[in-house]
Design a protein around this motif. Structure first.
Motif, mmCIF file in Angstrom:
data_model
loop_
_atom_site.group_PDB
_atom_site.id
_atom_site.type_symbol
_atom_site.label_atom_id
_atom_site.label_comp_id
_atom_site.label_asym_id
_atom_site.label_seq_id
_atom_site.Cartn_x
_atom_site.Cartn_y
_atom_site.Cartn_z
ATOM 1 N N ALA A 119 0.846 -1.201 0.000
ATOM 2 C CA ALA A 119 0.000 0.000 0.000
ATOM 3 C C ALA A 119 0.877 1.245 0.000
ATOM 4 O O ALA A 119 1.950 1.265 0.616
ATOM 5 C CB ALA A 119 -0.913 0.011 1.227
ATOM 6 N N PHE A 120 0.406 2.248 -0.715
ATOM 7 C CA PHE A 120 1.045 3.567 -0.748
ATOM 8 C C PHE A 120 -0.096 4.562 -0.606
ATOM 9 O O PHE A 120 -0.820 4.853 -1.564
ATOM 10 C CB PHE A 120 1.797 3.773 -2.064
ATOM 11 C CG PHE A 120 2.632 5.023 -2.130
ATOM 12 C CD1 PHE A 120 3.976 5.003 -1.779
ATOM 13 C CD2 PHE A 120 2.083 6.229 -2.571
ATOM 14 C CE1 PHE A 120 4.759 6.155 -1.855
ATOM 15 C CE2 PHE A 120 2.846 7.379 -2.649
ATOM 16 C CZ PHE A 120 4.192 7.339 -2.295
ATOM 17 N N VAL A 121 -0.307 5.031 0.610
ATOM 18 C CA VAL A 121 -1.503 5.818 0.940
ATOM 19 C C VAL A 121 -1.124 7.275 1.160
ATOM 20 O O VAL A 121 -0.250 7.587 1.970
ATOM 21 C CB VAL A 121 -2.184 5.258 2.213
ATOM 22 C CG1 VAL A 121 -3.484 6.009 2.493
ATOM 23 C CG2 VAL A 121 -2.447 3.760 2.064
ATOM 24 N N LEU A 122 -1.798 8.149 0.429
ATOM 25 C CA LEU A 122 -1.580 9.590 0.549
ATOM 26 C C LEU A 122 -2.798 10.219 1.207
ATOM 27 O O LEU A 122 -3.922 10.031 0.733
ATOM 28 C CB LEU A 122 -1.350 10.208 -0.829
ATOM 29 C CG LEU A 122 -0.162 9.660 -1.627
ATOM 30 C CD1 LEU A 122 -0.206 10.181 -3.063
ATOM 31 C CD2 LEU A 122 1.148 10.024 -0.967
ATOM 32 N N PHE A 123 -2.581 10.941 2.303
ATOM 33 C CA PHE A 123 -3.680 11.655 2.944
ATOM 34 C C PHE A 123 -3.829 13.006 2.253
ATOM 35 O O PHE A 123 -3.067 13.937 2.491
ATOM 36 C CB PHE A 123 -3.414 11.822 4.442
ATOM 37 C CG PHE A 123 -3.912 10.675 5.268
ATOM 38 C CD1 PHE A 123 -3.860 9.377 4.776
ATOM 39 C CD2 PHE A 123 -4.433 10.871 6.532
ATOM 40 C CE1 PHE A 123 -4.321 8.300 5.528
ATOM 41 C CE2 PHE A 123 -4.896 9.799 7.299
ATOM 42 C CZ PHE A 123 -4.841 8.522 6.797
ATOM 43 N N SER A 124 -4.845 13.078 1.410
ATOM 44 C CA SER A 124 -5.173 14.289 0.684
ATOM 45 C C SER A 124 -6.330 14.984 1.406
ATOM 46 O O SER A 124 -6.619 14.686 2.556
ATOM 47 C CB SER A 124 -5.518 13.910 -0.769
ATOM 48 O OG SER A 124 -5.980 15.005 -1.502
ATOM 49 N N SER A 125 -6.989 15.900 0.728
ATOM 50 C CA SER A 125 -8.091 16.642 1.347
ATOM 51 C C SER A 125 -9.164 16.961 0.316
ATOM 52 O O SER A 125 -8.860 17.200 -0.865
ATOM 53 C CB SER A 125 -7.581 17.946 1.953
ATOM 54 O OG SER A 125 -8.659 18.807 2.311
ATOM 55 N N ALA A 126 -10.405 16.965 0.777
ATOM 56 C CA ALA A 126 -11.515 17.348 -0.092
ATOM 57 C C ALA A 126 -11.376 18.780 -0.590
ATOM 58 O O ALA A 126 -12.044 19.167 -1.550
ATOM 59 C CB ALA A 126 -12.846 17.183 0.646
ATOM 60 N N ALA A 127 -10.503 19.563 0.044
ATOM 61 C CA ALA A 127 -10.274 20.932 -0.428
ATOM 62 C C ALA A 127 -9.824 20.945 -1.883
ATOM 63 O O ALA A 127 -10.194 21.840 -2.647
ATOM 64 C CB ALA A 127 -9.219 21.617 0.447
ATOM 65 N N GLY A 128 -9.023 19.955 -2.286
ATOM 66 C CA GLY A 128 -8.541 19.913 -3.658
ATOM 67 C C GLY A 128 -9.615 19.531 -4.649
ATOM 68 O O GLY A 128 -9.503 19.835 -5.843
ATOM 69 N N VAL A 129 -10.660 18.854 -4.180
ATOM 70 C CA VAL A 129 -11.770 18.443 -5.038
ATOM 71 C C VAL A 129 -12.853 19.511 -5.081
ATOM 72 O O VAL A 129 -13.373 19.864 -6.144
ATOM 73 C CB VAL A 129 -12.363 17.108 -4.534
ATOM 74 C CG1 VAL A 129 -13.582 16.709 -5.353
ATOM 75 C CG2 VAL A 129 -11.314 16.011 -4.578
ATOM 76 N N LEU A 130 -13.190 20.037 -3.904
ATOM 77 C CA LEU A 130 -14.287 21.002 -3.795
ATOM 78 C C LEU A 130 -13.843 22.438 -4.006
ATOM 79 O O LEU A 130 -14.663 23.304 -4.316
ATOM 80 C CB LEU A 130 -14.943 20.879 -2.416
ATOM 81 C CG LEU A 130 -15.502 19.506 -2.036
ATOM 82 C CD1 LEU A 130 -16.033 19.532 -0.613
ATOM 83 C CD2 LEU A 130 -16.582 19.079 -3.006
ATOM 84 N N GLY A 131 -12.541 22.712 -3.801
ATOM 85 C CA GLY A 131 -12.075 24.088 -3.892
ATOM 86 C C GLY A 131 -12.511 24.904 -2.694
ATOM 87 O O GLY A 131 -13.232 25.898 -2.820
#
Length: 410
Positions: free
Chosen positions: A291-303
Motif C-alpha cells: 500500500a502507498f496511501v496519501l492523505f489528501s483533502s476534499a479541499a482539492g476536489v471542492l475548492g
C-alpha cells in the motif's frame, strides 16, 4: 443530485442515514450546446502542462491575483485553458493548478472558468464556454464535467505483513497516531517507522502504548521533504523487516483568500505535502509495497474557500496517485473531509471557520467513522477517493435554493 439520492430521500431518511459511503470524482458526459458562440467578456489564459510545480503555481497565482484585483475586469471572466492534462491520466502539476483555481472559483463565483481540451480548436473552446459549467473537459468531440459519485469498495483489502515495516509521516499528529494505533490493533502491523520533525520528543506515552499493544515503533526525527533525511530514515529499516507500506499523513495549513495569498504561504503548504510525496514515490520505487496511501483533502476536489494553496497541494497528491496506479504501482489518495478531532492543523479553526466548511456540504468525521472509511478505501482499487460525510440536509437545502455546487448535481 440524483447520484447522491438527495432529492429522493425524506427528511426522516436524511436524519437517520448512518452509513458513510465513499465518493469519487468522476467525469460525466453532457450534451453539446447548440450553435455555441464565445461571449465577449472573456480573458483567455493558456497553461502548458508539466514544469516545476512551485514555479507554475506561482505564475498562475500571480495571474489570477492580477485579474481578480483589476477593476477593469469586473465584468470579465478568466478562462484558464489546459490541454490533455486531466481525466484518465492527469498531469500532477496541472491538477495542482486546477486545485488552486477551484478555491478561487469558490471565493469568486462566476469569475473563472477551467477548461481542459485534448486538441485545441476554436470550436472546442466555444463549446466548452457555452456549457455554463465552471469546469469542463473536451475529449474527442464530447464534453465532460466533474461530479461527485458513489464509489464501490468490494475489492480485497491489502494484506499487512506483520513482519514488514509500515512508514507513517506526520506520525506525531492526531491522524498519524490514529492510523498507527489502528494498523496495530486492527491489522496486525508490528513494525512502524514513525516520521515527524519532533521524532520521539513528546511521544513517550504513545510509544509505550504501542509497545504494550505488541508493536515495535521506531520514532525518527525526519523532514520527509528533505532527500538526505528521508534517505537516511529508509536506510535504517532493518533487512529482516523490509518496508511494505507507506502512509503519508503529514501536512500544514496557512490559509488566506486567493487575492491575499503570498508565495511564502504557497511554499509553506506545498513542501510537507508535495515535496515529501514526490520523494516517497521516488525513494520507495524498488520496494515491494502492499500500500502507498496519501492523505489528501476534499479541499482539492471542492475548492475550499481560503485554502487555495492547500487545495493545490492535495490535488497534486490525487494526480500522483493516479499516475502511480497507471504505472501498476500501489496508490490510494484519500481526499478527506474534516475530521471532528482537533489536530495541529485544525485546532486553530473557530466557529466561523467550521461553519464555512460545513456550508460546503461536509459534516465532521468522527474517529470511528474515519477509520472505517480508511478500511473501506483500502478495500478498493480506486486510486483516488473522497472519504467524507455529506451533510445531506444542507445539500438538500442548497438544491431547493438552486445553490447546490455543481459537483453534487446530476
Amino acid at each position: 443530485v440524483d447520484d447522491l439520492r438527495l432529492q429522493r430521500m425524506s427528511p426522516d431518511q436524511l436524519a437517520t442515514t448512518a452509513n458513510e459511503p465513499l465518493y469519487e470524482l468522476r467525469w460525466h458526459e453532457v450534451p453539446l450546446p447548440q450553435s455555441p458562440v464565445v461571449p465577449e467578456d472573456i480573458a483567455l489564459a493558456r497553461v502548458e502542462a508539466g514544469g516545476d510545480l512551485f514555479t507554475r503555481l506561482t505564475e498562475v497565482l500571480e495571474l489570477t491575483q492580477q485579474f481578480l484585483t483589476d477593476p477593469a475586469n469586473e465584468h470579465t471572466r478568466l478562462v484558464v485553458l489546459t490541454q490533455g492534462s486531466l481525466t484518465d491520466h492527469p498531469d500532477p502539476v496541472t491538477a495542482a493548478i486546477w486545485g488552486l483555481l477551484r478555491s478561487a472559483q469558490t471565493e469568486q463565483p462566476g469569475r473563472i472558468l477551467l477548461i481542459d481540451v485534448d486538441i485545441w480548436s476554436d470550436e472546442a473552446f466555444a463549446t466548452a464556454v457555452a456549457t455554463g459549467e465552471p469546469q469542463v473537459a473536451f475529449r474527442a468531440g464530447q464534453l465532460f464535467v466533474p461530479r461527485l459519485a458513489l464509489a464501490s469498495a468490494a475489492d480485497p483489502a491489502p494484506v499487512w505483513d506483520p513482519d514488514g515495516t509500515v512508514l507513517i509521516t506526520g506520525a506525531s499528529g492526531t491522524l498519524g497516531r490514529l492510523v498507527a494505533r489502528h494498523l496495530v490493533t486492527e491489522h496486525g502491523v508490528r513494525h512502524l517507522l514513525l516520521l515527524s520533525r519532533s521524532g520521539a520528543r513528546g511521544s513517550e506515552e504513545f510509544a509505550a502504548e504501542l509497545v504494550e499493544l505488541g508493536a515495535t515503533p521506531a520514532f525518527v526525527a525526519c523532514d520527509a521533504a528533505d532527500r538526505d533525511q528521508l534517505t537516511a530514515a529508509l536506510a535504517g529499516i532493518p533487512a529482516e523487516h523490509p518496508l511494505t507500506a507507506v502512509v503519508h499523513a503529514a501536512g500544514v495549513l496557512d490559509d488566506a483568500a486567493v487575492t491575499n495569498l503570498t508565495v511564502e504561504q504557497l511554499a509553506t503548504v506545498l513542501r510537507p505535502k508535495t515535496d515529501a510525496a514526490d520523494l516517497l514515490h521516488e525513494l520507495t520505487a524498488d520496494a515491494d509495497l502492499a500500500a502507498f496511501v496519501l492523505f489528501s483533502s476534499a479541499a482539492g476536489v471542492l475548492g475550499t474557500a481560503g485554502q487555495a494553496n492547500y487545495a493545490a497541494a492535495n490535488a497534486y497528491l490525487d494526480a500522483l496517485a493516479q499516475d502511480r496506479h497507471a504505472a501498476g504501482l500501489p496508490a490510494t489518495s484519500l481526499a478527506w473531509g474534516l475530521w471532528a478531532d482537533a489536530s495541529s492543523m485544525t485546532g486553530h479553526l473557530d466557529a466561523a471557520d467550521l461553519g464555512r466548511l460545513t456550508r460546503t456540504g461536509l459534516a465532521p468525521i468522527t474517529t470511528a467513522q474515519g477509520l472505517n472509511l480508511l478500511d473501506q478505501a483500502l478495500s478498493t482499487t480506486h486510486p483516488t477517493l473522497v472519504p467524507a460525510r455529506l451533510d445531506l440536509p444542507t445539500l438538500r437545502n442548497h438544491a431547493t435554493n438552486n445553490t447546490l455546487p455543481t459537483l453534487y448535481r446530476n
